[in-house]
Design an enzyme around this catalytic site. Structure first.
Site, PDB file in Angstrom:
ATOM      1  N   LYS A 189      -8.256  84.568 -61.569  1.00 41.27           N
ATOM      2  CA  LYS A 189      -7.477  85.514 -61.159  1.00 41.27           C
ATOM      3  C   LYS A 189      -7.766  86.693 -61.864  1.00 41.27           C
ATOM      4  CE  LYS A 189      -3.418  86.771 -63.273  1.00 41.27           C
ATOM      5  NZ  LYS A 189      -3.505  87.801 -64.427  1.00 41.27           N
ATOM      6  N   SER A 190      -7.087  87.667 -61.140  1.00 34.83           N
ATOM      7  CA  SER A 190      -6.435  89.067 -62.189  1.00 34.83           C
ATOM      8  C   SER A 190      -5.917  89.438 -61.536  1.00 34.83           C
ATOM      9  CB  SER A 190      -8.433  90.329 -62.896  1.00 34.83           C
ATOM     10  OG  SER A 190      -7.946  91.001 -62.548  1.00 34.83           O
ATOM     11  N   ASN A 203     -15.221  90.585 -60.229  1.00 35.18           N
ATOM     12  CA  ASN A 203     -15.868  88.846 -60.674  1.00 35.18           C
ATOM     13  C   ASN A 203     -16.279  88.533 -59.399  1.00 35.18           C
ATOM     14  OD1 ASN A 203     -14.264  89.138 -63.159  1.00 35.18           O
ATOM     15  ND2 ASN A 203     -12.631  88.176 -62.129  1.00 35.18           N
ATOM     16  N   ARG A 221     -11.378  94.679 -62.177  1.00 34.52           N
ATOM     17  CA  ARG A 221     -11.471  93.098 -62.517  1.00 34.52           C
ATOM     18  C   ARG A 221     -11.637  92.499 -61.165  1.00 34.52           C
ATOM     19  NH1 ARG A 221      -8.174  91.382 -67.393  1.00 34.52           N
ATOM     20  NH2 ARG A 221      -8.722  93.192 -69.112  1.00 34.52           N
ATOM     21  N   TYR A 268       3.469  77.771 -59.059  1.00 30.93           N
ATOM     22  CA  TYR A 268       3.729  79.080 -59.233  1.00 30.93           C
ATOM     23  C   TYR A 268       4.324  79.494 -58.980  1.00 30.93           C
ATOM     24  CZ  TYR A 268      -1.129  76.805 -59.750  1.00 30.93           C
ATOM     25  OH  TYR A 268      -2.598  76.854 -60.269  1.00 30.93           O
TER      26      TYR A 268
HETATM   27  P1  NDP Z   1      -8.816  81.996 -65.573  1.00 32.37           P
HETATM   28  O1  NDP Z   1     -10.039  81.662 -66.255  1.00 32.37           O
HETATM   29  O2  NDP Z   1      -9.468  82.750 -63.827  1.00 32.37           O
HETATM   30  O3  NDP Z   1      -9.135  83.793 -66.127  1.00 32.37           O
HETATM   31  C1  NDP Z   1      -7.701  84.697 -65.822  1.00 32.37           C
HETATM   32  C2  NDP Z   1      -7.751  85.589 -67.563  1.00 32.37           C
HETATM   33  O4  NDP Z   1      -8.768  86.800 -67.312  1.00 32.37           O
HETATM   34  C3  NDP Z   1      -6.622  87.076 -66.517  1.00 32.37           C
HETATM   35  O5  NDP Z   1      -5.905  86.871 -68.056  1.00 32.37           O
HETATM   36  C4  NDP Z   1      -8.170  87.917 -66.564  1.00 32.37           C
HETATM   37  O6  NDP Z   1      -6.769  89.131 -66.128  1.00 32.37           O
HETATM   38  C5  NDP Z   1      -8.769  87.809 -67.038  1.00 32.37           C
HETATM   39  N1  NDP Z   1      -9.914  87.972 -65.855  1.00 32.37           N
HETATM   40  C6  NDP Z   1     -10.372  88.354 -65.163  1.00 32.37           C
HETATM   41  N2  NDP Z   1     -11.153  89.166 -64.271  1.00 32.37           N
HETATM   42  C7  NDP Z   1     -11.623  89.108 -65.670  1.00 32.37           C
HETATM   43  C8  NDP Z   1     -12.994  90.513 -65.623  1.00 32.37           C
HETATM   44  N3  NDP Z   1     -13.872  90.790 -65.002  1.00 32.37           N
HETATM   45  N4  NDP Z   1     -13.065  90.958 -67.475  1.00 32.37           N
HETATM   46  C9  NDP Z   1     -11.696  90.579 -68.458  1.00 32.37           C
HETATM   47  N5  NDP Z   1     -10.856  89.700 -67.830  1.00 32.37           N
HETATM   48  C10 NDP Z   1     -10.761  89.625 -66.984  1.00 32.37           C
HETATM   49  O7  NDP Z   1      -7.596  80.948 -65.315  1.00 32.37           O
HETATM   50  P2  NDP Z   1      -6.349  81.037 -64.268  1.00 32.37           P
HETATM   51  O8  NDP Z   1      -5.833  79.946 -65.677  1.00 32.37           O
HETATM   52  O9  NDP Z   1      -6.011  82.587 -63.738  1.00 32.37           O
HETATM   53  O10 NDP Z   1      -7.724  79.862 -64.077  1.00 32.37           O
HETATM   54  C11 NDP Z   1      -8.199  81.196 -61.874  1.00 32.37           C
HETATM   55  C12 NDP Z   1      -7.083  79.593 -60.981  1.00 32.37           C
HETATM   56  O11 NDP Z   1      -7.224  78.233 -61.111  1.00 32.37           O
HETATM   57  C13 NDP Z   1      -5.955  80.114 -61.052  1.00 32.37           C
HETATM   58  O12 NDP Z   1      -4.549  81.457 -60.981  1.00 32.37           O
HETATM   59  C14 NDP Z   1      -4.912  79.304 -60.494  1.00 32.37           C
HETATM   60  O13 NDP Z   1      -5.499  80.003 -59.501  1.00 32.37           O
HETATM   61  C15 NDP Z   1      -5.872  77.865 -60.669  1.00 32.37           C
HETATM   62  N6  NDP Z   1      -5.566  77.145 -61.231  1.00 32.37           N
HETATM   63  C16 NDP Z   1      -5.524  75.795 -61.360  1.00 32.37           C
HETATM   64  C17 NDP Z   1      -4.790  74.975 -62.594  1.00 32.37           C
HETATM   65  C18 NDP Z   1      -4.612  73.119 -62.241  1.00 32.37           C
HETATM   66  O14 NDP Z   1      -4.122  72.700 -62.856  1.00 32.37           O
HETATM   67  N7  NDP Z   1      -5.638  72.857 -60.847  1.00 32.37           N
HETATM   68  C19 NDP Z   1      -4.570  75.129 -63.896  1.00 32.37           C
HETATM   69  C20 NDP Z   1      -4.598  76.559 -64.018  1.00 32.37           C
HETATM   70  C21 NDP Z   1      -5.759  77.676 -62.775  1.00 32.37           C
HETATM   71  P3  NDP Z   1      -5.870  90.237 -65.834  1.00 32.37           P
HETATM   72  O15 NDP Z   1      -4.961  89.198 -64.181  1.00 32.37           O
HETATM   73  O16 NDP Z   1      -4.808  91.048 -66.806  1.00 32.37           O
HETATM   74  O17 NDP Z   1      -7.063  90.882 -64.959  1.00 32.37           O
END
Ligand code: NDP
Length: 277
Positions: free
Chosen positions: A231-232, A241, A237, A51
């Protein structure tokens, strides 16, 4: 985080079931965004070498004024460092970049089944776990055959497998295999990066509970026993969450969310993913 339950891992380490994910949070803003998350109440932070934001995440921990012992900090070994010596050196770099004293959890980010040998990487992880700078070791994106090789060729079972799980990809076979072997599951992309949020069923359960579809999905994960870290970048948000510990889905509502499974990944299939930066 006082309401957040803890799960005891197979090595005795306790992990908060809810945390904050930092994928796609750029280094330039990682300190400020993570400080906001800490202010909202998160104490479990998930980052990775891939990251590129470990320095920002670590700075937020140090500058938060919160005792280090209250945090649970995870990072992950990048795909280019699977060789034994590279893994040890990459771990030392992560400790230096985060600069929070020690890691609570270090994971192999991807198995890369056609690149090198993840069993050798796991042996390096076992050495890392013997240092004072790492409390627990695990893997990410490991499929059942990858785990089976670790079981047969080493003496240490990973504490965690961090895999893609969300209402459209419930991963029940791999989750129950992990449970049978004492491996806790972390669900990455727990709201499918937003793709499940306009789902009619999640919205209708949300209306019944007075909660958003994101909160329903996250609560479903918690009640299934998985560890999540949405993640947000937005404090509102982040707070929403985290606000999922004052309600409970009924067994009927759990079943309605469970029925949304389509076997649909949003990320790569770990069996075919062999990307090395
Ligand atoms: P998430 O499923 O956590 O979704 C994140 C997205 O959803 C962002 O675009 C965010 O936008 C939006 N969001 C978050 N909360 C809300 C809400 N309450 N209402 C509306 N929109 C919302 O995706 P991630 O891929 O980030 O997964 C979470 C974590 O998992 C990652 O950050 C990472 O730490 C881990 N991960 C690990 C991986 C691996 O290979 N081991 C691969 C992918 C992720 P905004 O920021 O604009 O609010």
């Amino acid at each position: 985080m006082s309401d957040v339950p803890k799960i005891q891992l197979n090595d005795g380490v306790e992990i908060p079931q809810m945390g904050f994910g930092t994928f796609q949070i750029e280094q330039a803003v990682a300190r400020d965004v993570t400080l906001s998350a800490i202010e909202v109440g998160y104490r479990h932070l998930d980052t990775a070498q891939m990251y590129g934001n470990e320095r920002g995440v670590g700075a937020a921990v140090r500058e938060s004024g919160v005792d280090r012992a209250e945090f649970f900090v995870t990072s992950k070994l990048n795909n280019s460092f699977h060789d034994h010596d590279d893994a040890l050196e990459a771990f030392r770099r992560t400790v230096a970049d985060l600069d929070v004293g020690y890691l609570d959890l270090f994971l192999i980010h991807w198995p890369l089944p056609n690149v090198g040998d993840y069993v050798e990487t796991w042996k390096a992880m076992i050495e890392i776990a013997q240092s004072d700078e790492c409390r627990s070791i695990g893997v990410s994106n490991f499929q059942r055959p990858h785990l089976e090789r670790l079981f047969s060729e080493t003496d240490v079972v990973p504490s965690i497998n961090q895999i893609e799980v969300h209402p459209y990809f419930s991963q029940n076979d791999l989750r129950s295999f992990c449970a049978d072997h004492g491996i806790a599951v972390e669900a990455w992309s727990p709201i499918a990066q937003g793709r499940v949020l306009s789902d009619q069923e999640l919205m209708s359960v949300g209306e019944e509970c007075g909660k958003s579809s994101a909160q329903v999905a996250l609560r479903w994960h918690i009640q299934r026993g998985d560890i999540v870290f949405p993640k947000s970048a937005h404090p509102g948000r982040m707070a929403q969450n985290l606000d999922i510990f004052d309600f409970e889905l009924t067994s009927d509502q759990m079943a309605r969310v469970e029925s949304l499974d389509r076997g649909q990944r949003i990320g790569p299939d770990p069996d075919d993913f062999n990307w090395v930066p």
